[in-house]
Design a protein around this motif. Structure first.
Motif, PDB file in Angstrom:
ATOM      1  N   VAL A 195      -9.328   5.485  -5.706  1.00  0.00           N
ATOM      2  CA  VAL A 195      -9.107   4.749  -4.449  1.00  0.00           C
ATOM      3  C   VAL A 195     -10.379   4.813  -3.604  1.00  0.00           C
ATOM      4  O   VAL A 195     -10.847   3.800  -3.062  1.00  0.00           O
ATOM      5  CB  VAL A 195      -7.900   5.332  -3.680  1.00  0.00           C
ATOM      6  CG1 VAL A 195      -7.774   4.707  -2.304  1.00  0.00           C
ATOM      7  CG2 VAL A 195      -6.614   5.136  -4.470  1.00  0.00           C
ATOM      8  N   PHE A 202      -2.051   2.510  -5.505  1.00  0.00           N
ATOM      9  CA  PHE A 202      -1.785   1.833  -4.226  1.00  0.00           C
ATOM     10  C   PHE A 202      -0.280   1.627  -4.029  1.00  0.00           C
ATOM     11  O   PHE A 202       0.231   1.781  -2.926  1.00  0.00           O
ATOM     12  CB  PHE A 202      -2.535   0.503  -4.147  1.00  0.00           C
ATOM     13  CG  PHE A 202      -4.004   0.637  -3.831  1.00  0.00           C
ATOM     14  CD1 PHE A 202      -4.422   1.332  -2.699  1.00  0.00           C
ATOM     15  CD2 PHE A 202      -4.975   0.061  -4.638  1.00  0.00           C
ATOM     16  CE1 PHE A 202      -5.776   1.449  -2.383  1.00  0.00           C
ATOM     17  CE2 PHE A 202      -6.328   0.174  -4.332  1.00  0.00           C
ATOM     18  CZ  PHE A 202      -6.727   0.871  -3.202  1.00  0.00           C
ATOM     19  N   HIS A 203       0.420   1.299  -5.110  1.00  0.00           N
ATOM     20  CA  HIS A 203       1.873   1.128  -4.990  1.00  0.00           C
ATOM     21  C   HIS A 203       2.525   2.443  -4.544  1.00  0.00           C
ATOM     22  O   HIS A 203       3.391   2.454  -3.657  1.00  0.00           O
ATOM     23  CB  HIS A 203       2.465   0.659  -6.317  1.00  0.00           C
ATOM     24  CG  HIS A 203       3.965   0.723  -6.340  1.00  0.00           C
ATOM     25  ND1 HIS A 203       4.752  -0.087  -5.559  1.00  0.00           N
ATOM     26  CD2 HIS A 203       4.821   1.544  -6.996  1.00  0.00           C
ATOM     27  CE1 HIS A 203       6.020   0.217  -5.748  1.00  0.00           C
ATOM     28  NE2 HIS A 203       6.087   1.207  -6.614  1.00  0.00           N
ATOM     29  N   LEU A 240       1.239   4.764  -2.821  1.00  0.00           N
ATOM     30  CA  LEU A 240       0.835   5.106  -1.447  1.00  0.00           C
ATOM     31  C   LEU A 240       1.446   4.163  -0.402  1.00  0.00           C
ATOM     32  O   LEU A 240       1.348   4.425   0.802  1.00  0.00           O
ATOM     33  CB  LEU A 240      -0.685   5.092  -1.326  1.00  0.00           C
ATOM     34  CG  LEU A 240      -1.426   6.107  -2.214  1.00  0.00           C
ATOM     35  CD1 LEU A 240      -2.934   5.901  -2.119  1.00  0.00           C
ATOM     36  CD2 LEU A 240      -1.060   7.536  -1.836  1.00  0.00           C
ATOM     37  N   ALA A 241       2.078   3.068  -0.872  1.00  0.00           N
ATOM     38  CA  ALA A 241       2.574   2.040   0.054  1.00  0.00           C
ATOM     39  C   ALA A 241       3.939   2.382   0.638  1.00  0.00           C
ATOM     40  O   ALA A 241       4.700   1.486   1.000  1.00  0.00           O
ATOM     41  CB  ALA A 241       2.617   0.689  -0.666  1.00  0.00           C
ATOM     42  N   ASP A 242       4.258   3.650   0.722  1.00  0.00           N
ATOM     43  CA  ASP A 242       5.558   4.057   1.248  1.00  0.00           C
ATOM     44  C   ASP A 242       5.356   5.305   2.108  1.00  0.00           C
ATOM     45  O   ASP A 242       4.774   6.296   1.652  1.00  0.00           O
ATOM     46  CB  ASP A 242       6.492   4.349   0.067  1.00  0.00           C
ATOM     47  CG  ASP A 242       7.871   4.781   0.529  1.00  0.00           C
ATOM     48  OD1 ASP A 242       8.771   3.936   0.543  1.00  0.00           O
ATOM     49  OD2 ASP A 242       8.032   5.966   0.896  1.00  0.00           O
ATOM     50  N   LEU A 296      -6.982  10.797  -6.210  1.00  0.00           N
ATOM     51  CA  LEU A 296      -7.313   9.798  -5.186  1.00  0.00           C
ATOM     52  C   LEU A 296      -8.732   9.249  -5.345  1.00  0.00           C
ATOM     53  O   LEU A 296      -9.099   8.294  -4.645  1.00  0.00           O
ATOM     54  CB  LEU A 296      -7.133  10.385  -3.777  1.00  0.00           C
ATOM     55  CG  LEU A 296      -5.682  10.530  -3.316  1.00  0.00           C
ATOM     56  CD1 LEU A 296      -5.595  11.312  -2.018  1.00  0.00           C
ATOM     57  CD2 LEU A 296      -5.037   9.157  -3.137  1.00  0.00           C
ATOM     58  N   PRO A 351      -5.045  -1.285 -13.817  1.00  0.00           N
ATOM     59  CA  PRO A 351      -3.622  -0.972 -13.627  1.00  0.00           C
ATOM     60  C   PRO A 351      -3.438   0.380 -12.933  1.00  0.00           C
ATOM     61  O   PRO A 351      -2.482   0.574 -12.187  1.00  0.00           O
ATOM     62  CB  PRO A 351      -3.059  -0.960 -15.050  1.00  0.00           C
ATOM     63  CG  PRO A 351      -4.233  -0.958 -15.970  1.00  0.00           C
ATOM     64  CD  PRO A 351      -5.389  -1.500 -15.224  1.00  0.00           C
ATOM     65  N   LEU A 388      -5.289   1.646 -10.536  1.00  0.00           N
ATOM     66  CA  LEU A 388      -5.404   1.441  -9.088  1.00  0.00           C
ATOM     67  C   LEU A 388      -4.129   0.820  -8.523  1.00  0.00           C
ATOM     68  O   LEU A 388      -3.690   1.192  -7.429  1.00  0.00           O
ATOM     69  CB  LEU A 388      -6.581   0.516  -8.780  1.00  0.00           C
ATOM     70  CG  LEU A 388      -7.924   1.148  -8.431  1.00  0.00           C
ATOM     71  CD1 LEU A 388      -8.947   0.064  -8.145  1.00  0.00           C
ATOM     72  CD2 LEU A 388      -7.800   2.080  -7.228  1.00  0.00           C
ATOM     73  N   SER A 389      -3.541  -0.115  -9.263  1.00  0.00           N
ATOM     74  CA  SER A 389      -2.316  -0.753  -8.775  1.00  0.00           C
ATOM     75  C   SER A 389      -1.207   0.288  -8.633  1.00  0.00           C
ATOM     76  O   SER A 389      -0.475   0.290  -7.639  1.00  0.00           O
ATOM     77  CB  SER A 389      -1.879  -1.876  -9.721  1.00  0.00           C
ATOM     78  OG  SER A 389      -2.863  -2.898  -9.742  1.00  0.00           O
ATOM     79  N   PHE A 403      -1.571  -0.673   1.877  1.00  0.00           N
ATOM     80  CA  PHE A 403      -1.477  -0.192   0.491  1.00  0.00           C
ATOM     81  C   PHE A 403      -0.696  -1.186  -0.373  1.00  0.00           C
ATOM     82  O   PHE A 403      -1.043  -1.418  -1.524  1.00  0.00           O
ATOM     83  CB  PHE A 403      -0.840   1.201   0.448  1.00  0.00           C
ATOM     84  CG  PHE A 403      -1.771   2.319   0.826  1.00  0.00           C
ATOM     85  CD1 PHE A 403      -2.992   2.491   0.174  1.00  0.00           C
ATOM     86  CD2 PHE A 403      -1.440   3.230   1.817  1.00  0.00           C
ATOM     87  CE1 PHE A 403      -3.842   3.543   0.502  1.00  0.00           C
ATOM     88  CE2 PHE A 403      -2.285   4.283   2.155  1.00  0.00           C
ATOM     89  CZ  PHE A 403      -3.497   4.432   1.498  1.00  0.00           C
ATOM     90  N   ARG A 415      -6.776  -7.635  -5.130  1.00  0.00           N
ATOM     91  CA  ARG A 415      -8.043  -6.888  -5.044  1.00  0.00           C
ATOM     92  C   ARG A 415      -9.215  -7.760  -5.504  1.00  0.00           C
ATOM     93  O   ARG A 415     -10.308  -7.681  -4.944  1.00  0.00           O
ATOM     94  CB  ARG A 415      -7.959  -5.598  -5.871  1.00  0.00           C
ATOM     95  CG  ARG A 415      -6.998  -4.564  -5.283  1.00  0.00           C
ATOM     96  CD  ARG A 415      -7.219  -3.181  -5.871  1.00  0.00           C
ATOM     97  NE  ARG A 415      -7.099  -3.145  -7.316  1.00  0.00           N
ATOM     98  CZ  ARG A 415      -5.949  -3.056  -7.988  1.00  0.00           C
ATOM     99  NH1 ARG A 415      -4.794  -2.997  -7.341  1.00  0.00           N
ATOM    100  NH2 ARG A 415      -5.939  -3.020  -9.308  1.00  0.00           N
TER     101      ARG A 415
END
Lengths: 113, 113
Positions: free
Chosen positions: B82, B12-13, B15-17, B79, B6, B8-9, A12, A21
């Motif tokens: 994504v 994803f940010h 979800l990255a935890d 979601l 932006p 999506l960024s 992620f 991306r």
């Protein structure tokens, strides 16, 4: 709560950047040299290299070197954990909707008795 | 290269935890008060609040306040971008495989002629 998945966090994190991306989208079409990825974007080579390192660390791309030329290719199966995670989220959510439906149906039946 | 997203960024940010993914998994089952999310994890309240702010900024959860009690609920359709992005990646990749297949078939036909 769910188990930790450091792999998912790396994935992620790698996807949380529009340049990365874009690089992935470009590599989905065909493998490319690092310079091929640098030129059309106007990004400096060190910047592209940094993004490539993040993508490679997450397992999303693989690179190989022939002399001074480094070629990058996507690893399409690397996105599977992301898809699995999304599916799990949806399954939990839909199960909950199902329980709510069952509850509403039961309440309606009881009211009509 | 693909357009910037932006949204999506941010997704994803968020979800990255792994803690934030755990909070989402918990909320997929049912809405919860902030304190409900804090207690089982052993995380301090300010830490949970910070994660909740990131999830809310990405649109993944919504919160509402009743007096001093803040309740969190997931926004499951958040979601979808994504999933759409994943599907697009796969479609490009599969189209490429299709072209490679067609190329290999053509080469085999020409060899057998």
């Amino acid at each position: 709560m769910a188990k930790h998945h450091p792999e998912l966090s790396l994935l992620f994190h790698a996807l949380a950047d529009s340049t990365r991306r874009s690089i992935l989208a470009r590599l989905s079409e065909r493998p490319a040299r690092v310079t091929d990825l640098s030129e059309p974007t106007g990004l400096r080579l060190p910047t592209v290299m940094r993004h490539i390192a993040v993508l490679e660390e997450a397992g999303l791309i693989a690179t190989s070197k022939d002399g001074r030329v480094r070629t990058c290719a996507i690893v399409p199966e690397a996105l599977e954990p992301v898809r699995t995670w999304l599916d799990e989220q949806r399954a939990t959510w839909e199960a909950r909707l199902g329980r709510l439906d069952a509850f509403a149906m039961k309440a309606m039946r009881e009211r009509s008795e």
